[in-house]
Motif scaffolding. Sequence first.
Motif, PDB file in Angstrom:
ATOM      1  N   SER A 244       0.766  -0.895  -0.263  1.00 35.88           N
ATOM      2  CA  SER A 244      -0.362   0.135   0.501  1.00 35.88           C
ATOM      3  C   SER A 244       0.646   1.401   0.360  1.00 35.88           C
ATOM      4  CB  SER A 244      -1.128  -0.024   1.225  1.00 35.88           C
ATOM      5  OG  SER A 244      -0.179   0.138   2.324  1.00 35.88           O
ATOM      6  N   PHE A 245       0.384   2.559  -0.641  1.00 34.41           N
ATOM      7  CA  PHE A 245       1.127   3.887  -0.575  1.00 34.41           C
ATOM      8  C   PHE A 245       1.469   4.172   0.304  1.00 34.41           C
ATOM      9  CE2 PHE A 245       0.629   8.558  -0.203  1.00 34.41           C
ATOM     10  CZ  PHE A 245       1.706   8.359  -1.209  1.00 34.41           C
ATOM     11  N   GLU A 246       0.375   3.679   1.820  1.00 34.56           N
ATOM     12  CA  GLU A 246       0.417   3.597   3.412  1.00 34.56           C
ATOM     13  C   GLU A 246       1.708   2.760   3.883  1.00 34.56           C
ATOM     14  OE1 GLU A 246      -3.024   5.702   2.381  1.00 34.56           O
ATOM     15  OE2 GLU A 246      -2.646   3.578   2.062  1.00 34.56           O
ATOM     16  N   HIS A 338       0.988  15.713  -2.992  1.00 36.82           N
ATOM     17  CA  HIS A 338       1.079  14.085  -2.524  1.00 36.82           C
ATOM     18  C   HIS A 338       0.411  13.585  -3.673  1.00 36.82           C
ATOM     19  CE1 HIS A 338       1.786  12.158   0.705  1.00 36.82           C
ATOM     20  NE2 HIS A 338       0.332  12.048   0.796  1.00 36.82           N
ATOM     21  N   HIS A 339      -0.515  14.024  -4.147  1.00 35.80           N
ATOM     22  CA  HIS A 339      -2.130  13.095  -4.704  1.00 35.80           C
ATOM     23  C   HIS A 339      -1.072  13.135  -5.833  1.00 35.80           C
ATOM     24  CE1 HIS A 339      -5.142  14.288  -1.896  1.00 35.80           C
ATOM     25  NE2 HIS A 339      -4.864  15.729  -1.494  1.00 35.80           N
ATOM     26  N   VAL A 340      -0.456  13.718  -6.869  1.00 34.96           N
ATOM     27  CA  VAL A 340       0.507  13.128  -7.748  1.00 34.96           C
ATOM     28  C   VAL A 340       1.140  12.254  -7.479  1.00 34.96           C
ATOM     29  CG1 VAL A 340       2.540  13.867  -9.485  1.00 34.96           C
ATOM     30  CG2 VAL A 340       0.151  15.838  -9.260  1.00 34.96           C
ATOM     31  N   LYS A 341       1.915  11.832  -5.746  1.00 33.86           N
ATOM     32  CA  LYS A 341       2.869  11.322  -5.734  1.00 33.86           C
ATOM     33  C   LYS A 341       2.284   9.957  -5.714  1.00 33.86           C
ATOM     34  CE  LYS A 341       6.567  13.732  -3.767  1.00 33.86           C
ATOM     35  NZ  LYS A 341       5.913  14.923  -3.309  1.00 33.86           N
ATOM     36  N   ARG A 342       0.766   9.984  -5.303  1.00 31.39           N
ATOM     37  CA  ARG A 342       0.299   8.534  -5.059  1.00 31.39           C
ATOM     38  C   ARG A 342      -0.548   8.612  -6.314  1.00 31.39           C
ATOM     39  NH1 ARG A 342      -3.299   5.986  -0.651  1.00 31.39           N
ATOM     40  NH2 ARG A 342      -2.945   7.951   0.380  1.00 31.39           N
TER      41      ARG A 342
END
Length: 480
Positions: A244-246, A338-342
Motif C-alpha cells: 500500500s501507499f501508506e 502528494h496527490h500526484v505521488k499517490r
Amino acid sequence: AKAEILLTNSPFSALTGKAYVRDKVCQEFKTLGKEDFRTLTIITNSRKFSNATFEEISHLVHEIISLAETCCTEGADPSCYDDGSSALSAKSCGADSPFPAHPGTAGCCAHEGLEQKLCLAALRHPPQDLPRYLQPSNEEICQAFKKDPKDFADRFLHEYSSSYSQAPLPVLLGSTKSFLSMVSTCCISPAPTACFLKEKLERKTLSLLTLMSNRVCSRFTAYGKDKLTFSYLTSLAQKRPGASFEDLFPLAEDAAEVFSQCCDSVAEDCMQKKLSEHTAKVCSVLSAQDERFADCCKGENLMQNYFCILALPPAPAPKVPEAQKPANEQLCSEDGAHHVKRYLFELVQEYTSIPDAFLGKLYDASEKVRGECCSAKDAAACLDSKHQQMGEELPPYLEKANQLCGQYTKLNFLDFKKRLRESLTQMMPEASPELLAQLVEHQADFASTCCPPNSPPLYCASKVKPRPPTTPRHAGGQSP
C-alpha cells in the motif's frame, strides 16, 4: 576521529583568502600531518573536479600543500596565506593554467580580488555518469605498487575518488585507506592470492557502502529531496507492487531524509549508521509481505541486506484496480504534490518495469503542468484539456517503456537483442538492415544502462525525450 575534523569544502576553498579559512586549513594541516592532509587534498579535489586528469589534480595538490607548508608555520606573516591564495587564483586564470579545466573559469576570471577567488572556489565538475574505475588484477596491482608505491597510491586515490565522487567524504576516506592497506599488506605477503581473498572479504561491507552511497547520493544530487522521495517510492512499488501507499511512502520519506543528512556529512559513520536503521525499517515492513524481501533481510549484515534490496528486479504486475485520477481541486490544493505521488504510485503498480528515468520525466511534467494550470484563470479547463490530450497519447508510451525494460529483465542479453530485432522488423518492414542494426544497438544500450534499478539518473534522463504538453494525471515521455 580524524573524519570529524575534515574540511567541509575542498581545500581549493583556500582561495577565499579569509582568515577563518586559513585557520581551519592550518589547523587540519597540523592535526592530520602532511601525508594525511595530502591524501585528503587528493580525494577532495578529485571528487570536486571528477573529470580532471591526474596531472591537473597533481598540480593543484602540489600548490595547496606548498601553501599550507609555507603559511601554516609558527610565526608566518598573517598575509602569507592571502597572498599565496591570490597567486594561486591568478595562476588559475592564466592561459596556460596547469589546473583542472572548467567552462566556468573564464567567467570567474572576469572578476577581481576576493570575488574572483570565491567564484573559483565554487567551481566543480558534474559527477561522472558511470564510474570508470576498474580494479586491476592482483598481479597488476602489486606490479605497479612495487614499482612506485607513492605514485600507485596517488593515482588510485584520484581514479577511485573521481569515479565515486558522490559517495560521502568519510566513506571515500575509509574505503581508499582500507584498499591501500590491503595492497601494502598483500603485495609483500608470501601468499598474495590468499591474502587478497581474505582482505577483500573483510572489506566487502565497506566496498558495498561506497558503491551504494555513490549511487544514492548521485540520485539525491540530481533529483533533490522531493523528487528523490518519489523515485524511491516508485522503486519500492515496482519491487513490491501489492504494497500500500501508506506502507511505502513513509519508507521513501525516511530514505530521502537519510540521504539529505548523510550525503554531504563529514561525520564518520553517518551513512552506515542511518542506512542500517533505514534497512531495518524496510525489512520490518516488507519482509512479512514478500518472500524476496524476506530473503534479503535474513542476513545479519544490514549493508549487504540493503544492497540485496536495491538490486531486486521489478516484480510482475498484479491485477490492481485502475489508478484513481485525482480531482482538479485536489491537484491544485496545498497537498497537490502528494496527490500526484499517490496517483503515479498507483500507475506504477500497473507498469512495474518502467525505468526510473522515464518515471522522473512523468513526475517533472506533472509538476510543470500543475504549476501552469493551477495558476491559470480557469484551472479546471486547463487541466481537463491536458488530460484529454494525454489520455490518448500516454498509454502507448507507458506500454513501450514497460515492454522494453520488462523484456530486458526477463531475457538474457542475446535473446533480448534478438527479440528487439524481430519487433523492429515488424514495425519497420521497409527499413534497411543497417538502420535496423543501428536501432537495435541504440535501444539495447539504453536498456542495459537505464532499465536496472540503480541506473545513472542524469545520463538516463538525457536519453528520455519528453512529450508535449503533459498532464499531472498522465505526464509523459518516451523511451529512445
